[in-house]
Write a protein that holds these residues in place. Structure first.
Motif, short mmCIF file in Angstrom:
data_model
loop_
_atom_site.label_atom_id
_atom_site.label_comp_id
_atom_site.label_asym_id
_atom_site.label_seq_id
_atom_site.Cartn_x
_atom_site.Cartn_y
_atom_site.Cartn_z
N ASP A 56 46.35 7.01 31.36
CA ASP A 56 45.86 7.02 29.98
C ASP A 56 45.78 8.45 29.42
O ASP A 56 44.97 8.75 28.56
N GLY A 57 46.67 9.31 29.91
CA GLY A 57 46.60 10.73 29.52
C GLY A 57 46.95 11.01 28.08
O GLY A 57 46.48 11.99 27.50
N VAL A 58 47.79 10.15 27.48
CA VAL A 58 48.18 10.37 26.08
C VAL A 58 46.95 10.32 25.17
O VAL A 58 46.74 11.19 24.33
N ALA A 59 46.11 9.29 25.35
CA ALA A 59 44.90 9.16 24.54
C ALA A 59 43.85 10.20 24.92
O ALA A 59 43.17 10.77 24.06
N LYS A 60 43.71 10.45 26.22
CA LYS A 60 42.70 11.40 26.68
C LYS A 60 42.89 12.79 26.08
O LYS A 60 41.93 13.48 25.76
N TYR A 61 44.15 13.20 25.95
CA TYR A 61 44.43 14.56 25.50
C TYR A 61 45.13 14.62 24.14
O TYR A 61 45.59 15.69 23.72
N ALA A 62 45.20 13.50 23.43
CA ALA A 62 45.81 13.46 22.09
C ALA A 62 47.22 14.05 22.10
O ALA A 62 47.56 14.91 21.29
N ILE A 63 48.05 13.58 23.04
CA ILE A 63 49.39 14.12 23.21
C ILE A 63 50.37 13.41 22.28
O ILE A 63 50.45 12.19 22.24
N LYS A 64 51.14 14.19 21.53
CA LYS A 64 52.22 13.66 20.70
C LYS A 64 53.58 14.06 21.25
O LYS A 64 54.51 13.27 21.27
N ASN A 65 53.69 15.32 21.66
CA ASN A 65 54.89 15.85 22.28
C ASN A 65 54.51 16.43 23.64
O ASN A 65 53.33 16.73 23.88
N PRO A 66 55.46 16.61 24.55
CA PRO A 66 55.12 17.16 25.86
C PRO A 66 54.46 18.54 25.75
O PRO A 66 54.69 19.29 24.79
N ILE A 67 53.64 18.84 26.74
CA ILE A 67 53.08 20.18 26.87
C ILE A 67 53.42 20.68 28.27
O ILE A 67 53.72 19.89 29.16
N PHE A 68 53.42 22.01 28.46
CA PHE A 68 53.78 22.50 29.77
C PHE A 68 53.05 23.80 30.10
O PHE A 68 52.58 24.52 29.21
N LYS A 69 52.95 24.05 31.39
CA LYS A 69 52.46 25.32 31.91
C LYS A 69 53.66 26.10 32.42
O LYS A 69 54.43 25.59 33.23
N PRO A 70 53.84 27.33 31.94
CA PRO A 70 55.03 28.08 32.35
C PRO A 70 54.93 28.57 33.79
O PRO A 70 53.86 28.57 34.40
N SER A 71 56.06 29.01 34.29
CA SER A 71 56.15 29.53 35.65
C SER A 71 55.60 30.95 35.72
O SER A 71 55.66 31.70 34.74
N PRO A 72 55.08 31.35 36.88
CA PRO A 72 54.73 32.76 37.06
C PRO A 72 55.95 33.65 37.23
O PRO A 72 55.83 34.88 37.23
N LEU A 73 57.13 33.03 37.37
CA LEU A 73 58.36 33.79 37.59
C LEU A 73 59.08 34.02 36.26
O LEU A 73 59.22 33.11 35.45
N GLN A 74 59.54 35.24 36.05
CA GLN A 74 60.38 35.56 34.91
C GLN A 74 61.04 36.90 35.17
O GLN A 74 60.52 37.71 35.96
N PRO A 75 62.19 37.16 34.55
CA PRO A 75 62.80 38.48 34.73
C PRO A 75 61.83 39.57 34.28
O PRO A 75 61.19 39.46 33.23
N ASN A 76 61.70 40.59 35.09
CA ASN A 76 60.68 41.62 34.87
C ASN A 76 61.24 42.75 34.02
O ASN A 76 61.33 43.90 34.46
N TYR A 77 61.65 42.42 32.79
CA TYR A 77 62.14 43.43 31.87
C TYR A 77 60.99 43.88 30.98
O TYR A 77 60.43 43.09 30.21
N GLN A 78 60.64 45.15 31.09
CA GLN A 78 59.50 45.69 30.36
C GLN A 78 59.90 46.42 29.09
O GLN A 78 59.08 46.61 28.18
N ASN A 79 61.15 46.86 29.02
CA ASN A 79 61.59 47.67 27.88
C ASN A 79 62.43 46.82 26.93
O ASN A 79 63.42 46.21 27.34
N HIS A 80 62.05 46.80 25.67
CA HIS A 80 62.73 45.99 24.67
C HIS A 80 62.93 46.80 23.38
O HIS A 80 62.16 47.73 23.09
#
Length: 411
Positions: A281-305
């Motif tokens: 019953d998670g849709v009603a519990k959290y008022a979900i209309k579209n998916p939600i997500f938690k991102p990964s701790p991994l990503q390219p480590n580019y600091q200069n932009h």
């Protein structure tokens, strides 16, 4: 070792597999069933089902049959999952296949889908990218090498009959406002090229007439092209049918935010390792209309932009009111013009923005009349310095040959 639920024979076309489908429809049978807490591996074809080749011609990009795509692995049913639940999907890993250590990026012809900047780049073009572990480079775009964040461009659950009907109704109404537009406003059902997995016979013929194309993202997830959905991410999908019916594909080796050239990522065949669970019953519990997500701790480590701004004033100088689409397009065009000063062609620069781990942001959306959209271009991906300096830009990409192009008129 996790079980490989779907293994693909890449010598055969996607239509020869009943573990693959290219439409969304609630009547598609589950290819396999798993339990909450199970983890498993699925192999995936590239999104075109092998229509693109590793060569120096863009004819295949020009000639792609877009009524056939995307080819998805699944659907997978999860025992005990019911409509109204949230299906929890952990992306544990994503990888390349030994026989496919390459991917492709395509600029699509305006007549065949186009892209974000189709008025500026209306012709079909292709670049091939070779993989070296987590890094990639292209023989068609010199001077760049970067780490990819592999992810599924498309992942979601089967729709209910009611949701499918709503999709078809609202998208047909949009198409009706300008039915002759090129490229079209939406992709309607196309029964002739529908492939519905294990659904066969008369039932498949009926479903093909209304099966939703996989082109856009919708309430169930779908073709969201979120580059940060890499290994280590968790996604919460609303469920519409018993078992959920989870399918995925359109794997990307790397992508910039927006996937701006339509086939804008580095597309690949590969495999994905996931684990599933359920929140009842998670849709009603959290008022979900579209998916939600938690991102990964991994990503390219580019600091200069370098960060390029765009505002809601289009190429002709017309002022728009808080139009984020126009603003982001201007940010992209500004970045392309900048990269051209270092020897890149416009098409090469466009491809870099689609494939490299570029970040797109809505930086300001309240200051009438202009949205401020920004594009973060990592500078460390280049073999040379692209920062502004008093001496001006140095043309570092010399004797440059543009990426392959094919013209619609030559079909």
């Amino acid at each position: 070792m996790a079980e490989k639920l779907i293994k693909i024979d890449f010598s055969q076309p996607p239509e020869a597999h009943d573990c693959i489908h290219n439409r969304w429809h609630p009547d598609i049978p589950m290819y396999a069933w798993v339990k909450p807490g199970d983890d498993f591996i699925l192999e995936c074809m590239d999104w075109t089902g092998g229509q693109i080749n590793n060569n120096d011609s863009a004819d295949d990009v020009r000639d792609v049959d877009l009524t056939k795509v995307h080819y998805l692995s699944g659907p997978i049913g999860v025992e005990g999952v019911e409509p109204g639940d949230l299906l929890v999907v952990d992306i544990l890993d994503v990888g390349t296949l030994e026989q496919f250590q390459w991917g492709f990026n395509g600029l699509f012809a305006k007549e065949n889908g186009g892209g974000f900047l189709t008025e500026h780049y209306p012709d079909a073009r292709k670049s091939i990218w070779d993989f070296n572990g987590i890094y990639t480079s292209s023989r068609h775009i010199p001077g760049v090498n970067f780490a990819g964040i592999m992810h599924p461009g498309l992942i979601g659950c089967l729709p209910s009959k009611e949701l499918l009907a709503e999709w078809n109704k609202r998208e047909a109404a949009l198409i009706a406002t300008d039915p002759e537009r090129v490229p079209p406003l939406a992709a309607p059902p196309c029964a002739e090229t529908a492939h519905l997995g294990q659904l066969k016979g008369d039932a498949a013929k009926v479903a093909a007439l209304e099966g939703a194309r996989t082109v856009p993202p919708r309430e169930h997830g779908g073709n969201c092209d979120i580059k940060d959905l890499t290994k280590g991410s968790r996604v919460f999908f609303p469920v519409y049918v018993k078992g959920g019916g989870l399918s995925m594909g359109d794997l990307h080796f790397s992508q910039g935010d927006g996937e701006i050239s339509f086939c804008g990522a580095i597309e690949m065949a590969g495999w994905i390792h996931i684990r599933v669970d359920v929140i009842k019953d998670g849709v009603a519990k959290y008022a979900i209309k579209n998916p939600i997500f938690k991102p990964s701790p991994l990503q390219p480590n580019y600091q200069n932009h370098l960060i390029f701004e765009g505002i809601s004033v289009d190429e002709s100088g017309k002022q728009h009111y808080l139009d984020a689409h126009v603003s982001y397009r201007q940010a992209c065009l500004n970045a392309i013009e900048y990269m051209k000063k270092f020897g890149y062609t416009g098409a090469q620069a466009y491809s870099i923005l689609g494939t490299a781990p570029v970040q797109g942001h809505i930086s300001g959306i309240v200051d009438i009349p202009n949205v401020c959209a920004t594009l973060f271009l990592p500078t460390d991906i280049f073999d040379f310095n692209i920062d502004p300096c008093a001496e001006g830009p140095t043309k570092s990409v010399k004797d440059n040959k543009d990426i392959p192009v094919s013209y619609w008129a030559d079909k």
